[in-house]
Write a protein that holds these residues in place. Sequence first.
Motif, PDB file in Angstrom:
ATOM      1  N   PRO A 220       0.824  -1.218   0.000  1.00  0.00           N
ATOM      2  CA  PRO A 220       0.000   0.000   0.000  1.00  0.00           C
ATOM      3  C   PRO A 220       0.853   1.262   0.000  1.00  0.00           C
ATOM      4  N   ARG A 221       0.403   2.263  -0.742  1.00  0.00           N
ATOM      5  CA  ARG A 221       1.107   3.539  -0.834  1.00  0.00           C
ATOM      6  C   ARG A 221       0.136   4.677  -0.565  1.00  0.00           C
ATOM      7  N   VAL A 222       0.675   5.769  -0.024  1.00  0.00           N
ATOM      8  CA  VAL A 222      -0.144   6.937   0.296  1.00  0.00           C
ATOM      9  C   VAL A 222      -0.495   7.675  -0.999  1.00  0.00           C
ATOM     10  N   PRO A 223      -1.761   8.063  -1.184  1.00  0.00           N
ATOM     11  CA  PRO A 223      -2.139   8.820  -2.383  1.00  0.00           C
ATOM     12  C   PRO A 223      -1.379  10.141  -2.483  1.00  0.00           C
ATOM     13  N   GLU A 224      -1.344  10.691  -3.689  1.00  0.00           N
ATOM     14  CA  GLU A 224      -0.632  11.937  -3.947  1.00  0.00           C
ATOM     15  C   GLU A 224      -1.628  13.023  -4.357  1.00  0.00           C
ATOM     16  N   PHE A 225      -1.361  14.247  -3.901  1.00  0.00           N
ATOM     17  CA  PHE A 225      -2.210  15.384  -4.235  1.00  0.00           C
ATOM     18  C   PHE A 225      -1.335  16.543  -4.710  1.00  0.00           C
ATOM     19  N   HIS A 226      -1.805  17.228  -5.736  1.00  0.00           N
ATOM     20  CA  HIS A 226      -1.165  18.435  -6.246  1.00  0.00           C
ATOM     21  C   HIS A 226      -2.236  19.505  -6.434  1.00  0.00           C
ATOM     22  N   ILE A 227      -1.926  20.730  -6.067  1.00  0.00           N
ATOM     23  CA  ILE A 227      -2.811  21.835  -6.404  1.00  0.00           C
ATOM     24  C   ILE A 227      -2.321  22.413  -7.730  1.00  0.00           C
ATOM     25  N   THR A 228      -3.173  22.351  -8.730  1.00  0.00           N
ATOM     26  CA  THR A 228      -2.774  22.744 -10.081  1.00  0.00           C
ATOM     27  C   THR A 228      -3.219  24.152 -10.451  1.00  0.00           C
ATOM     28  N   SER A 229      -4.208  24.676  -9.704  1.00  0.00           N
ATOM     29  CA  SER A 229      -4.687  26.021 -10.012  1.00  0.00           C
ATOM     30  C   SER A 229      -5.352  26.628  -8.786  1.00  0.00           C
TER      31      SER A 229
ATOM     32  N   LYS B 175      -9.757   5.623   7.420  1.00  0.00           N
ATOM     33  CA  LYS B 175      -8.671   6.425   7.960  1.00  0.00           C
ATOM     34  C   LYS B 175      -8.950   7.896   7.676  1.00  0.00           C
ATOM     35  N   TRP B 176      -8.439   8.743   8.551  1.00  0.00           N
ATOM     36  CA  TRP B 176      -8.614  10.186   8.402  1.00  0.00           C
ATOM     37  C   TRP B 176      -7.468  10.711   7.545  1.00  0.00           C
ATOM     38  N   ALA B 177      -7.808  11.207   6.350  1.00  0.00           N
ATOM     39  CA  ALA B 177      -6.805  11.710   5.409  1.00  0.00           C
ATOM     40  C   ALA B 177      -6.750  13.233   5.494  1.00  0.00           C
ATOM     41  N   ARG B 178      -5.539  13.769   5.557  1.00  0.00           N
ATOM     42  CA  ARG B 178      -5.328  15.220   5.619  1.00  0.00           C
ATOM     43  C   ARG B 178      -4.324  15.638   4.555  1.00  0.00           C
ATOM     44  N   VAL B 179      -4.672  16.710   3.846  1.00  0.00           N
ATOM     45  CA  VAL B 179      -3.841  17.212   2.753  1.00  0.00           C
ATOM     46  C   VAL B 179      -3.520  18.672   3.042  1.00  0.00           C
ATOM     47  N   TRP B 180      -2.213  19.009   2.998  1.00  0.00           N
ATOM     48  CA  TRP B 180      -1.767  20.378   3.217  1.00  0.00           C
ATOM     49  C   TRP B 180      -1.063  20.898   1.960  1.00  0.00           C
ATOM     50  N   CYS B 181      -1.545  21.987   1.443  1.00  0.00           N
ATOM     51  CA  CYS B 181      -0.867  22.691   0.341  1.00  0.00           C
ATOM     52  C   CYS B 181      -0.517  24.080   0.877  1.00  0.00           C
ATOM     53  N   ASP B 182       0.681  24.229   1.389  1.00  0.00           N
ATOM     54  CA  ASP B 182       1.070  25.460   2.080  1.00  0.00           C
ATOM     55  C   ASP B 182       1.758  26.444   1.136  1.00  0.00           C
ATOM     56  N   ASP B 183       1.613  27.729   1.498  1.00  0.00           N
ATOM     57  CA  ASP B 183       2.312  28.822   0.798  1.00  0.00           C
ATOM     58  C   ASP B 183       2.069  28.782  -0.712  1.00  0.00           C
ATOM     59  N   VAL B 184       0.804  28.700  -1.077  1.00  0.00           N
ATOM     60  CA  VAL B 184       0.433  28.737  -2.497  1.00  0.00           C
ATOM     61  C   VAL B 184       0.316  30.212  -2.897  1.00  0.00           C
ATOM     62  N   ALA B 185       1.277  30.678  -3.664  1.00  0.00           N
ATOM     63  CA  ALA B 185       1.330  32.101  -4.020  1.00  0.00           C
ATOM     64  C   ALA B 185       0.361  32.422  -5.149  1.00  0.00           C
TER      65      ALA B 185
ATOM     66  N   GLY C 171       3.194  27.620 -11.099  1.00  0.00           N
ATOM     67  CA  GLY C 171       2.702  26.327 -11.575  1.00  0.00           C
ATOM     68  C   GLY C 171       2.247  25.398 -10.464  1.00  0.00           C
ATOM     69  N   SER C 172       2.051  24.126 -10.835  1.00  0.00           N
ATOM     70  CA  SER C 172       1.525  23.120  -9.906  1.00  0.00           C
ATOM     71  C   SER C 172       2.422  22.969  -8.682  1.00  0.00           C
ATOM     72  N   LYS C 173       1.805  22.688  -7.545  1.00  0.00           N
ATOM     73  CA  LYS C 173       2.533  22.546  -6.283  1.00  0.00           C
ATOM     74  C   LYS C 173       2.099  21.267  -5.594  1.00  0.00           C
ATOM     75  N   LYS C 174       3.100  20.473  -5.187  1.00  0.00           N
ATOM     76  CA  LYS C 174       2.797  19.212  -4.504  1.00  0.00           C
ATOM     77  C   LYS C 174       2.392  19.474  -3.061  1.00  0.00           C
ATOM     78  N   CYS C 175       1.425  18.702  -2.605  1.00  0.00           N
ATOM     79  CA  CYS C 175       0.899  18.861  -1.241  1.00  0.00           C
ATOM     80  C   CYS C 175       1.401  17.726  -0.347  1.00  0.00           C
ATOM     81  N   ARG C 176       1.397  17.962   0.936  1.00  0.00           N
ATOM     82  CA  ARG C 176       1.722  16.939   1.924  1.00  0.00           C
ATOM     83  C   ARG C 176       0.466  16.165   2.282  1.00  0.00           C
ATOM     84  N   VAL C 177       0.631  14.864   2.446  1.00  0.00           N
ATOM     85  CA  VAL C 177      -0.519  13.982   2.716  1.00  0.00           C
ATOM     86  C   VAL C 177      -0.206  13.120   3.927  1.00  0.00           C
TER      87      VAL C 177
END
Length: 244
Positions: A86-95, A211-221, A236-242
Amino acid sequence: MDNPSRPVTGYPAPNQNGHPHPPPNAAYPYAAAPPPSQPYAYNPYYQAQTPIYRRPAFVRSFLITMIALAIIFGCILFIFWLVVRPRVPEFHITSLSVSNFSTNNSQLTANWDARVQAYNPNKKMSVYYYDVFSAINYNSVTLSRTQMPPFEQGTRNQTELTAKFAVVGSYIEEKSVNSINSERSGGSVKFDFRLEAYARFKYGGWRMRRKWARVWCDDVAVSLSSSSGSGNLVGGSKKCRVAI
């Protein structure tokens, strides 16, 4: 006249201490203690015949059983991990865009549009998300929060998510207003995007506990100047912490 030195026959002579002799065939004058009755006879080996208290043996057996079960359960989990990996899902904020942004008298008015890309990297496990909430923050202060629809991701699936936020005349502290205005003078403002949801992984017909999933996308300018009330994502796109 009888001779006084001649002993009288027929009776034994008295003891010198003055006590008479016991009658013939009689036991010793001091009676012996009667023999103890048979049911209560003292047995010097009686204590050795009592049952042995076996609690320590039971506790030892119980502990050995628990340790064996824990080892077996750990082996099962390890084999499952080797098979499924099992692997942790990935999240990116693209816009992330903002419009109608203004701060007057500690009152905030703004609209945000966010686009997020969710990716399930697992080859054998699907993920279902529900009770999904997202928020726009500034320096740990929540500016706006909204609920998003649930979604499901199959193996190696990529999903585009959208979230809209709006506030009209919402109060924020003066120190936050001053910090935002200070950043706007530099041409951009950094916001934080948050996403929280319950995630349930599924492997074939077997469902894992949620499970409780939390996603942080910090300092999105976002490009936002003092003379403009709108702007878009910078860099551009920024990777988030999960965390799950």
